[in-house]
Design a protein around this motif. Structure first.
Motif, mmCIF file in Angstrom:
data_model
loop_
_atom_site.group_PDB
_atom_site.id
_atom_site.type_symbol
_atom_site.label_atom_id
_atom_site.label_comp_id
_atom_site.label_asym_id
_atom_site.label_seq_id
_atom_site.Cartn_x
_atom_site.Cartn_y
_atom_site.Cartn_z
ATOM 1 N N VAL A 5 -0.792 -28.214 13.301
ATOM 2 C CA VAL A 5 -1.199 -28.907 12.080
ATOM 3 C C VAL A 5 -1.657 -27.882 11.052
ATOM 4 O O VAL A 5 -2.646 -27.171 11.276
ATOM 5 N N GLU A 6 -0.936 -27.830 9.936
ATOM 6 C CA GLU A 6 -1.286 -26.915 8.852
ATOM 7 C C GLU A 6 -2.234 -27.596 7.864
ATOM 8 O O GLU A 6 -2.189 -28.814 7.675
ATOM 9 N N SER A 7 -3.044 -26.792 7.232
ATOM 10 C CA SER A 7 -3.910 -27.270 6.163
ATOM 11 C C SER A 7 -4.252 -26.109 5.243
ATOM 12 O O SER A 7 -3.971 -24.948 5.568
ATOM 13 N N GLY A 8 -4.867 -26.419 4.106
ATOM 14 C CA GLY A 8 -5.318 -25.368 3.207
ATOM 15 C C GLY A 8 -4.463 -25.182 1.968
ATOM 16 O O GLY A 8 -4.800 -24.375 1.095
ATOM 17 N N GLY A 9 -3.363 -25.904 1.888
ATOM 18 C CA GLY A 9 -2.526 -25.787 0.700
ATOM 19 C C GLY A 9 -3.176 -26.442 -0.508
ATOM 20 O O GLY A 9 -4.223 -27.081 -0.402
ATOM 21 N N GLY A 10 -2.541 -26.270 -1.663
ATOM 22 C CA GLY A 10 -3.072 -26.874 -2.874
ATOM 23 C C GLY A 10 -2.476 -26.239 -4.100
ATOM 24 O O GLY A 10 -1.499 -25.493 -4.029
ATOM 25 N N LEU A 11 -3.095 -26.558 -5.252
ATOM 26 C CA LEU A 11 -2.669 -26.009 -6.538
ATOM 27 C C LEU A 11 -3.581 -24.854 -6.907
ATOM 28 O O LEU A 11 -4.817 -24.998 -6.870
ATOM 29 N N VAL A 12 -2.998 -23.735 -7.257
ATOM 30 C CA VAL A 12 -3.774 -22.551 -7.611
ATOM 31 C C VAL A 12 -3.089 -21.847 -8.778
ATOM 32 O O VAL A 12 -1.859 -21.912 -8.924
ATOM 33 N N GLN A 13 -3.881 -21.180 -9.594
ATOM 34 C CA GLN A 13 -3.320 -20.444 -10.724
ATOM 35 C C GLN A 13 -2.717 -19.124 -10.254
ATOM 36 O O GLN A 13 -3.134 -18.580 -9.218
ATOM 37 N N PRO A 14 -1.772 -18.589 -11.012
ATOM 38 C CA PRO A 14 -1.243 -17.265 -10.670
ATOM 39 C C PRO A 14 -2.373 -16.241 -10.553
ATOM 40 O O PRO A 14 -3.310 -16.239 -11.371
ATOM 41 N N SER A 116 10.374 -22.993 18.609
ATOM 42 C CA SER A 116 10.704 -24.283 19.199
ATOM 43 C C SER A 116 9.884 -25.440 18.632
ATOM 44 O O SER A 116 10.296 -26.604 18.741
ATOM 45 N N ASP A 117 8.753 -25.137 18.042
ATOM 46 C CA ASP A 117 7.869 -26.219 17.595
ATOM 47 C C ASP A 117 7.310 -25.886 16.223
ATOM 48 O O ASP A 117 6.926 -24.737 15.979
ATOM 49 N N TRP A 118 7.234 -26.914 15.380
ATOM 50 C CA TRP A 118 6.860 -26.728 13.982
ATOM 51 C C TRP A 118 5.788 -27.741 13.585
ATOM 52 O O TRP A 118 5.745 -28.860 14.082
ATOM 53 N N GLY A 119 4.965 -27.319 12.630
ATOM 54 C CA GLY A 119 4.036 -28.257 12.021
ATOM 55 C C GLY A 119 4.727 -29.050 10.924
ATOM 56 O O GLY A 119 5.916 -28.873 10.658
ATOM 57 N N GLN A 120 3.945 -29.918 10.282
ATOM 58 C CA GLN A 120 4.525 -30.804 9.258
ATOM 59 C C GLN A 120 4.561 -30.147 7.881
ATOM 60 O O GLN A 120 5.218 -30.663 6.974
ATOM 61 N N GLY A 121 3.871 -29.029 7.726
ATOM 62 C CA GLY A 121 3.880 -28.287 6.475
ATOM 63 C C GLY A 121 2.718 -28.633 5.552
ATOM 64 O O GLY A 121 2.133 -29.716 5.634
ATOM 65 N N THR A 122 2.397 -27.686 4.689
ATOM 66 C CA THR A 122 1.374 -27.886 3.667
ATOM 67 C C THR A 122 1.898 -27.320 2.352
ATOM 68 O O THR A 122 2.468 -26.227 2.322
ATOM 69 N N GLN A 123 1.729 -28.074 1.282
ATOM 70 C CA GLN A 123 2.292 -27.690 -0.015
ATOM 71 C C GLN A 123 1.400 -26.660 -0.704
ATOM 72 O O GLN A 123 0.177 -26.869 -0.820
ATOM 73 N N VAL A 124 2.017 -25.594 -1.170
ATOM 74 C CA VAL A 124 1.338 -24.594 -1.993
ATOM 75 C C VAL A 124 2.043 -24.565 -3.350
ATOM 76 O O VAL A 124 3.261 -24.362 -3.408
ATOM 77 N N THR A 125 1.278 -24.779 -4.409
ATOM 78 C CA THR A 125 1.829 -24.758 -5.759
ATOM 79 C C THR A 125 1.050 -23.746 -6.585
ATOM 80 O O THR A 125 -0.176 -23.834 -6.690
ATOM 81 N N VAL A 126 1.771 -22.775 -7.142
ATOM 82 C CA VAL A 126 1.150 -21.737 -7.961
ATOM 83 C C VAL A 126 1.632 -21.947 -9.394
ATOM 84 O O VAL A 126 2.799 -21.743 -9.714
ATOM 85 N N SER A 127 0.712 -22.368 -10.241
ATOM 86 C CA SER A 127 1.084 -22.719 -11.608
ATOM 87 C C SER A 127 -0.136 -22.670 -12.506
ATOM 88 O O SER A 127 -1.250 -22.978 -12.076
ATOM 89 N N SER A 128 0.091 -22.305 -13.753
ATOM 90 C CA SER A 128 -0.996 -22.329 -14.733
ATOM 91 C C SER A 128 -1.003 -23.660 -15.474
ATOM 92 O O SER A 128 -1.873 -23.887 -16.324
#
Length: 128
Positions: A5-14, A116-128
């Motif tokens: 289980v991944e976590s910690g992604g989000g929207l961040v500035q460059p 062989s095994d993967w998490g569901q992913g976490t979105q990382v968006t880098v934008s101003s």
């Protein structure tokens, strides 16, 4: 059952930072090499980094070298990806994955078919 289980992604500035976590359950994390991959819209999934089970050796793709750091805390069943100096081109869904074979090295770190095994992913968006 086995789960990542991944976590910690989000929207961040460059230029900003994020730390992703991958929490493992259902298997003994310390026996396995863990990799981080990412997939941007319309692009192939690509390997970012991995950390071995045995000596905790690490490997990084050229496009993140010097900016990202992978680490693991087996006592917490967690692998981390510290991402600094983020760029818009780092925008993607980030996945952690467990290598198929126990006690393997960082060889084949970026070959998705060795996992062989993967998490569901976490979105990382880098934008101003």
């Amino acid at each position: 059952q086995l789960q990542l289980v991944e976590s910690g992604g989000g929207l961040v500035q460059p230029g900003g930072s994020l730390r992703l976590s991958c929490v493992a359950s259902g298997f003994n994390l310390e026996y396995y090499t863990i990799g981080w991959f990412r997939q941007a819209p319309g692009k192939e999934r690509e390997g970012v980094s991995c950390i071995s089970s045995s000596d905790h050796s690490t490997s990084y793709a050229d496009f993140v070298k010097g900016r990202f750091t992978i680490s693991r805390d087996n006592a917490k069943n967690t692998v981390y990806l510290q991402m600094n100096s983020l760029k818009p081109e780092d925008t993607a869904v980030y996945y952690c994955a467990k290598k198929s074979r126990a006690f393997s090295s960082t060889d084949g770190c970026y070959d998705r078919y060795k996992y062989s095994d993967w998490g569901q992913g976490t979105q990382v968006t880098v934008s101003s």
